[in-house]
Design a protein around this motif. Structure first.
Motif, PDB file in Angstrom:
ATOM      1  N   ARG A  62       0.832  -1.195   0.000  1.00  0.00           N
ATOM      2  CA  ARG A  62       0.000   0.000   0.000  1.00  0.00           C
ATOM      3  C   ARG A  62       0.867   1.246   0.000  1.00  0.00           C
ATOM      4  O   ARG A  62       1.899   1.281   0.644  1.00  0.00           O
ATOM      5  CB  ARG A  62      -0.884   0.033   1.241  1.00  0.00           C
ATOM      6  N   ALA A  63       0.397   2.229  -0.702  1.00  0.00           N
ATOM      7  CA  ALA A  63       1.092   3.517  -0.691  1.00  0.00           C
ATOM      8  C   ALA A  63       0.771   4.232   0.617  1.00  0.00           C
ATOM      9  O   ALA A  63      -0.332   4.109   1.153  1.00  0.00           O
ATOM     10  CB  ALA A  63       0.638   4.367  -1.868  1.00  0.00           C
ATOM     11  N   ALA A  64       1.742   4.930   1.129  1.00  0.00           N
ATOM     12  CA  ALA A  64       1.526   5.672   2.364  1.00  0.00           C
ATOM     13  C   ALA A  64       0.554   6.819   2.114  1.00  0.00           C
ATOM     14  O   ALA A  64       0.492   7.384   1.035  1.00  0.00           O
ATOM     15  CB  ALA A  64       2.855   6.212   2.880  1.00  0.00           C
ATOM     16  N   TRP A  65      -0.216   7.131   3.158  1.00  0.00           N
ATOM     17  CA  TRP A  65      -1.134   8.258   3.043  1.00  0.00           C
ATOM     18  C   TRP A  65      -0.320   9.531   2.896  1.00  0.00           C
ATOM     19  O   TRP A  65       0.671   9.724   3.584  1.00  0.00           O
ATOM     20  CB  TRP A  65      -1.999   8.357   4.297  1.00  0.00           C
ATOM     21  N   PRO A  66      -0.734  10.428   2.020  1.00  0.00           N
ATOM     22  CA  PRO A  66       0.021  11.673   1.873  1.00  0.00           C
ATOM     23  C   PRO A  66      -0.149  12.550   3.109  1.00  0.00           C
ATOM     24  O   PRO A  66      -1.239  12.663   3.657  1.00  0.00           O
ATOM     25  CB  PRO A  66      -0.605  12.329   0.641  1.00  0.00           C
ATOM     26  N   VAL A  67       0.941  13.132   3.534  1.00  0.00           N
ATOM     27  CA  VAL A  67       0.908  14.024   4.684  1.00  0.00           C
ATOM     28  C   VAL A  67       0.564  15.416   4.171  1.00  0.00           C
ATOM     29  O   VAL A  67       1.227  15.937   3.283  1.00  0.00           O
ATOM     30  CB  VAL A  67       2.277  14.038   5.403  1.00  0.00           C
ATOM     31  N   PRO A  68      -0.487  16.024   4.717  1.00  0.00           N
ATOM     32  CA  PRO A  68      -0.856  17.348   4.212  1.00  0.00           C
ATOM     33  C   PRO A  68       0.189  18.388   4.581  1.00  0.00           C
ATOM     34  O   PRO A  68       0.774  18.347   5.665  1.00  0.00           O
ATOM     35  CB  PRO A  68      -2.191  17.638   4.892  1.00  0.00           C
ATOM     36  N   ARG A  69       0.430  19.288   3.665  1.00  0.00           N
ATOM     37  CA  ARG A  69       1.370  20.361   3.919  1.00  0.00           C
ATOM     38  C   ARG A  69       0.715  21.421   4.801  1.00  0.00           C
ATOM     39  O   ARG A  69      -0.493  21.618   4.755  1.00  0.00           O
ATOM     40  CB  ARG A  69       1.796  21.028   2.617  1.00  0.00           C
ATOM     41  N   ALA A  70       1.552  22.101   5.555  1.00  0.00           N
ATOM     42  CA  ALA A  70       1.037  23.203   6.351  1.00  0.00           C
ATOM     43  C   ALA A  70       0.677  24.344   5.407  1.00  0.00           C
ATOM     44  O   ALA A  70       1.400  24.641   4.461  1.00  0.00           O
ATOM     45  CB  ALA A  70       2.084  23.657   7.363  1.00  0.00           C
ATOM     46  N   ARG A  71      -0.442  24.958   5.662  1.00  0.00           N
ATOM     47  CA  ARG A  71      -0.867  26.057   4.809  1.00  0.00           C
ATOM     48  C   ARG A  71      -0.033  27.289   5.094  1.00  0.00           C
ATOM     49  O   ARG A  71       0.310  27.578   6.229  1.00  0.00           O
ATOM     50  CB  ARG A  71      -2.334  26.369   5.046  1.00  0.00           C
ATOM     51  N   ALA A  72       0.260  28.008   4.039  1.00  0.00           N
ATOM     52  CA  ALA A  72       1.012  29.252   4.195  1.00  0.00           C
ATOM     53  C   ALA A  72       0.116  30.292   4.854  1.00  0.00           C
ATOM     54  O   ALA A  72      -1.084  30.367   4.578  1.00  0.00           O
ATOM     55  CB  ALA A  72       1.497  29.742   2.848  1.00  0.00           C
TER      56      ALA A  72
END
Length: 100
Positions: A62-72
């Motif tokens: 399984r592909a790892a869940w994408p980690v959301p980037r912090a919003r600018a």
């Protein structure tokens, strides 16, 4: 005619299951050793194949869940940066008038 088609489909499933057990690497087989899976699929053709597909076959990675980037952070619209030449080395900000 329908009985022949069902029989051919079951034979194809059994052969696919047996081929899949035989070609799967030993270290990727789950739950019981590979020789036991071969015996299960050969002795109990339909049920053995179904159990192999559900419990013995290796799982796809399984592909790892994408980690959301912090919003600018949004800049305050009333301040605009000016030149970065100050005595402390930092940038100074000035307040600009509101647009009309």
């Amino acid at each position: 005619m329908a009985g022949v088609l069902i029989g051919l489909a079951l034979l194809a499933f059994w052969l696919f299951s047996l081929f899949d057990v035989v070609t799967t690497p030993e270290d990727e087989v789950r739950n019981v050793p590979k020789p036991l899976w071969i015996i299960i699929v050969v002795v109990i053709p339909l049920l053995g194949g179904v159990v192999w597909m559900a419990r013995g076959r290796p799982r796809a990675p399984r592909a790892a869940w994408p980690v959301p980037r912090a919003r600018a952070r949004r800049r305050d619209r009333t301040t605009t940066p000016t030149s970065c030449v100050t005595s402390t080395g930092g940038c100074a900000a000035t307040t600009s008038p509101e647009p009309s």
